[in-house]
Design a protein around this motif. Structure first.
Motif, PDB file in Angstrom:
ATOM      1  N   LEU A 247      26.217  76.124  26.216  1.00 55.24           N
ATOM      2  CA  LEU A 247      25.595  74.962  25.588  1.00 55.24           C
ATOM      3  C   LEU A 247      24.498  74.420  26.493  1.00 55.24           C
ATOM      4  CD1 LEU A 247      28.725  73.069  24.219  1.00 55.24           C
ATOM      5  CD2 LEU A 247      27.275  74.751  23.046  1.00 55.24           C
ATOM      6  N   GLY A 248      23.577  73.639  25.886  1.00 56.06           N
ATOM      7  CA  GLY A 248      22.484  73.073  26.661  1.00 56.06           C
ATOM      8  C   GLY A 248      22.122  71.685  26.194  1.00 56.06           C
ATOM      9  N   VAL A 249      21.522  70.919  27.093  1.00 61.98           N
ATOM     10  CA  VAL A 249      21.040  69.573  26.803  1.00 61.98           C
ATOM     11  C   VAL A 249      19.600  69.456  27.294  1.00 61.98           C
ATOM     12  CG1 VAL A 249      21.318  67.106  27.246  1.00 61.98           C
ATOM     13  CG2 VAL A 249      23.342  68.563  27.033  1.00 61.98           C
ATOM     14  N   VAL A 250      18.746  68.904  26.426  1.00 65.63           N
ATOM     15  CA  VAL A 250      17.355  68.631  26.798  1.00 65.63           C
ATOM     16  C   VAL A 250      17.111  67.140  26.617  1.00 65.63           C
ATOM     17  CG1 VAL A 250      14.927  68.984  26.202  1.00 65.63           C
ATOM     18  CG2 VAL A 250      16.523  70.925  26.154  1.00 65.63           C
ATOM     19  N   VAL A 251      16.691  66.464  27.673  1.00 66.84           N
ATOM     20  CA  VAL A 251      16.286  65.063  27.603  1.00 66.84           C
ATOM     21  C   VAL A 251      14.843  64.991  28.063  1.00 66.84           C
ATOM     22  CG1 VAL A 251      16.668  62.721  28.453  1.00 66.84           C
ATOM     23  CG2 VAL A 251      18.621  64.223  28.004  1.00 66.84           C
ATOM     24  N   SER A 252      13.983  64.448  27.202  1.00 68.35           N
ATOM     25  CA  SER A 252      12.540  64.457  27.463  1.00 68.35           C
ATOM     26  C   SER A 252      11.967  63.080  27.186  1.00 68.35           C
ATOM     27  CB  SER A 252      11.873  65.491  26.545  1.00 68.35           C
ATOM     28  OG  SER A 252      10.474  65.347  26.533  1.00 68.35           O
ATOM     29  N   SER A 253      11.180  62.550  28.127  1.00 67.30           N
ATOM     30  CA  SER A 253      10.556  61.249  27.893  1.00 67.30           C
ATOM     31  C   SER A 253       9.303  61.086  28.732  1.00 67.30           C
ATOM     32  CB  SER A 253      11.532  60.112  28.226  1.00 67.30           C
ATOM     33  OG  SER A 253      10.961  58.857  27.886  1.00 67.30           O
ATOM     34  N   THR A 254       8.338  60.386  28.154  1.00 62.87           N
ATOM     35  CA  THR A 254       7.170  59.916  28.919  1.00 62.87           C
ATOM     36  C   THR A 254       7.123  58.394  28.893  1.00 62.87           C
ATOM     37  OG1 THR A 254       5.775  60.132  26.935  1.00 62.87           O
ATOM     38  CG2 THR A 254       5.777  61.975  28.508  1.00 62.87           C
ATOM     39  N   ALA A 255       8.294  57.781  28.677  1.00 66.28           N
ATOM     40  CA  ALA A 255       8.352  56.329  28.529  1.00 66.28           C
ATOM     41  C   ALA A 255       9.173  55.650  29.603  1.00 66.28           C
ATOM     42  CB  ALA A 255       8.937  55.979  27.152  1.00 66.28           C
ATOM     43  N   VAL A 256       9.686  56.401  30.588  1.00 64.67           N
ATOM     44  CA  VAL A 256      10.599  55.817  31.569  1.00 64.67           C
ATOM     45  C   VAL A 256       9.892  55.642  32.912  1.00 64.67           C
ATOM     46  CG1 VAL A 256      12.706  56.577  30.459  1.00 64.67           C
ATOM     47  CG2 VAL A 256      11.543  58.142  31.981  1.00 64.67           C
ATOM     48  N   ARG A 257       9.919  54.412  33.397  1.00 61.76           N
ATOM     49  CA  ARG A 257       9.276  54.083  34.665  1.00 61.76           C
ATOM     50  C   ARG A 257      10.277  54.233  35.811  1.00 61.76           C
ATOM     51  NH1 ARG A 257       4.693  50.378  33.765  1.00 61.76           N
ATOM     52  NH2 ARG A 257       4.489  49.923  31.562  1.00 61.76           N
ATOM     53  N   PRO A 258       9.814  54.605  36.989  1.00 58.09           N
ATOM     54  CA  PRO A 258       8.424  54.930  37.341  1.00 58.09           C
ATOM     55  C   PRO A 258       8.053  56.370  37.063  1.00 58.09           C
ATOM     56  CG  PRO A 258       9.785  55.022  39.296  1.00 58.09           C
ATOM     57  CD  PRO A 258      10.689  54.592  38.178  1.00 58.09           C
ATOM     58  N   GLY A 259       9.018  57.185  36.625  1.00 58.41           N
ATOM     59  CA  GLY A 259       8.805  58.614  36.453  1.00 58.41           C
ATOM     60  C   GLY A 259       9.402  59.367  37.630  1.00 58.41           C
ATOM     61  N   ASP A 260      10.288  60.298  37.329  1.00 59.15           N
ATOM     62  CA  ASP A 260      10.977  61.063  38.374  1.00 59.15           C
ATOM     63  C   ASP A 260      10.689  62.553  38.212  1.00 59.15           C
ATOM     64  OD1 ASP A 260      12.323  58.739  39.316  1.00 59.15           O
ATOM     65  OD2 ASP A 260      13.780  58.945  37.686  1.00 59.15           O
ATOM     66  N   PRO A 261      10.798  63.335  39.288  1.00 57.64           N
ATOM     67  CA  PRO A 261      10.633  64.784  39.153  1.00 57.64           C
ATOM     68  C   PRO A 261      11.634  65.358  38.158  1.00 57.64           C
ATOM     69  CG  PRO A 261      10.564  64.145  41.465  1.00 57.64           C
ATOM     70  CD  PRO A 261      10.982  62.922  40.697  1.00 57.64           C
ATOM     71  N   ALA A 262      11.183  66.327  37.389  1.00 58.90           N
ATOM     72  CA  ALA A 262      12.051  66.960  36.395  1.00 58.90           C
ATOM     73  C   ALA A 262      13.202  67.690  37.077  1.00 58.90           C
ATOM     74  CB  ALA A 262      11.236  67.930  35.549  1.00 58.90           C
ATOM     75  N   CYS A 263      14.357  67.657  36.433  1.00 57.28           N
ATOM     76  CA  CYS A 263      15.554  68.317  36.961  1.00 57.28           C
ATOM     77  C   CYS A 263      16.061  69.347  35.956  1.00 57.28           C
ATOM     78  CB  CYS A 263      16.668  67.298  37.210  1.00 57.28           C
ATOM     79  SG  CYS A 263      16.308  66.082  38.474  1.00 57.28           S
ATOM     80  N   LEU A 264      16.632  70.421  36.485  1.00 53.24           N
ATOM     81  CA  LEU A 264      17.286  71.424  35.654  1.00 53.24           C
ATOM     82  C   LEU A 264      18.569  71.837  36.371  1.00 53.24           C
ATOM     83  CD1 LEU A 264      15.599  74.344  33.770  1.00 53.24           C
ATOM     84  CD2 LEU A 264      17.795  74.665  34.891  1.00 53.24           C
ATOM     85  N   THR A 265      19.689  71.749  35.661  1.00 53.59           N
ATOM     86  CA  THR A 265      20.983  72.080  36.244  1.00 53.59           C
ATOM     87  C   THR A 265      21.636  73.210  35.456  1.00 53.59           C
ATOM     88  OG1 THR A 265      21.291  69.787  36.975  1.00 53.59           O
ATOM     89  CG2 THR A 265      23.242  71.185  36.918  1.00 53.59           C
ATOM     90  N   LEU A 266      22.132  74.206  36.169  1.00 56.62           N
ATOM     91  CA  LEU A 266      22.865  75.319  35.575  1.00 56.62           C
ATOM     92  C   LEU A 266      24.299  75.259  36.065  1.00 56.62           C
ATOM     93  CD1 LEU A 266      20.223  78.131  36.237  1.00 56.62           C
ATOM     94  CD2 LEU A 266      20.612  76.927  34.069  1.00 56.62           C
ATOM     95  N   ARG A 267      25.236  75.191  35.127  1.00 51.54           N
ATOM     96  CA  ARG A 267      26.659  75.150  35.469  1.00 51.54           C
ATOM     97  C   ARG A 267      27.301  76.422  34.922  1.00 51.54           C
ATOM     98  NH1 ARG A 267      27.339  69.871  37.259  1.00 51.54           N
ATOM     99  NH2 ARG A 267      25.780  68.411  36.421  1.00 51.54           N
ATOM    100  N   THR A 268      27.874  77.204  35.822  1.00 56.47           N
ATOM    101  CA  THR A 268      28.470  78.486  35.444  1.00 56.47           C
ATOM    102  C   THR A 268      29.951  78.498  35.801  1.00 56.47           C
ATOM    103  OG1 THR A 268      28.214  79.701  37.531  1.00 56.47           O
ATOM    104  CG2 THR A 268      26.251  79.516  36.134  1.00 56.47           C
TER     105      THR A 268
END
Length: 366
Positions: A247-268
């Motif tokens: 399964l996967g989750v995508v959360v995307s926004s250009t509305a959240v301050r101040p803006g953080d580096p994108a993260c990607l997590t893989l759980r195996t």
């Protein structure tokens, strides 16, 4: 010749191989990403020569390493018969029509993400490329970063366990001036939403790591900008089911301050890997060593979280190296047109699921 000395029996030295002619390039679009391409191409001299560029009226081509390049309109560049490659860095709505025009003119194409606004246009490009035998490489430079290549290889080999869950969070911020600067950025029908315009690289990585998605659900809204003047979504949450069962989750926004580096997590089944922009920030797989390489110019604040121009060159450099090698060796590039089609299919599925409130079923990718 001295008659007292015997003639040499050694084979004559082969004539030096002449350097191949540089690949002649036309670049359409000199915004921030076009400038990135121009700078990387300047590092690759003498294998390439930027012949002509369009856009960026205030941009000095000499400062980018190309004092001899001329300025031309996009249509003129597409019509030129003396180019080996056309690089397309204009607004998203121009990607598909300009790629098709370049292919029909007999040019190889490097096109920025995404390949097209819809699946039908992306498939038309793939068909045209197959018929012509020309190269089309869609920019997905995050795949070519060494830590990502290492993770992908070991995932495919089963060395990192069975994928269970993939999560990507792109918590970025774009102010109103960003959207006012180019009207297409605020329009859903032009690909201006946070999913297609900002989160595409992390979504592409998630699909690349975990394989074909077969089901998508989503919700989206415009929460941080005035919906009266901005039709594009600025916030989306999506869930994915992959053909493997993960399964996967995508959360995307250009509305959240101040803006953080994108993260990607893989759980195996063996543990957890967390990537923050281009750094491996968590490697919790007992007995499995982490990647030994990271991008040569690092990451840190150059994540695009707050400033769309704040990106490094390492990924673009690696993908351009592969593109030139692919042309020389007459092989497909590491990221080809079919990769672009698959990513467009997933982006459009997310938007369709959000618009209809229904799960979207995707046929397994060929």
């Amino acid at each position: 010749m001295d008659p007292s000395r015997p003639a040499s029996t050694a084979a004559p030295s082969p004539a030096p191989t002449p350097n191949p002619a540089p690949r002649r390039v036309g670049l359409i679009g000199l915004g921030s990403i076009g400038v990135t391409h121009a700078r990387v191409l300047a590092e690759l001299r003498p294998e390439v020569e930027l012949v002509a560029a369009s856009g960026g009226a205030g941009t000095d081509l000499a400062e980018l390493g190309w004092p001899e390049a001329t300025r031309a309109d996009p249509d003129d560049i597409l019509a030129r018969g003396d180019l080996d490659l056309v690089v397309l860095c204009g607004p998203t709505p121009t990607h598909a029509p300009q790629t098709l025009a370049a292919l029909r003119a007999g040019r190889n194409v490097v096109v920025e993400k995404p390949l097209a606004l819809d699946v039908a246009a992306a498939q038309e490009i793939a068909w045209e490329a197959a018929q012509s035998g020309l190269l089309v490489s869609v920019m997905a430079q995050r795949r070519l970063e060494p830590q990502h290549l290492d993770i992908k290889r070991r995932l495919d080999a089963g060395e990192l366990g069975r994928p269970i869950l993939g999560e990507t969070f792109v918590h970025w911020y774009r102010d109103d001036d960003y959207y006012a600067h180019a009207s297409w950025r605020g329009r859903q029908d032009s690909g201006g939403g946070s999913v297609m315009n900002q989160s595409v690289h992390n979504i592409d990585l998630l699909r690349w790591f975990l394989g074909a998605p077969v089901e998508v659900t989503a919700q989206s809204a415009t929460l941080g900008h005035d919906p009266a003047v901005m039709s594009a979504e600025d916030t989306t949450v999506a869930t994915l089911r992959f053909v493997s069962g993960a399964l996967g989750v995508v959360v995307s926004s250009t509305a959240v301050r101040p803006g953080d580096p994108a993260c990607l997590t893989l759980r195996t089944s063996s543990g957890t890997i967390e990537l923050t922009h281009d750094e491996v920030t968590r490697w919790d797989l007992p007995g499995v060593p982490p990647p030994s390489e990271t991008p040569s110019d690092g990451g840190g604040p150059a994540s695009g979280a707050q400033n769309p121009a704040a990106i490094g060159l390492a990924g673009h450099r690696a993908q351009w190296r592969d593109i030139l090698d692919a042309l020389r060796d007459d092989r497909p590039p590491a990221v080809d047109v079919t990769d672009g089609v698959k990513t467009v299919r997933l982006l459009c599925a997310i938007y369709s699921a959000a618009a209809t409130g229904r799960a979207v079923q995707l046929h397994p990718e060929p």
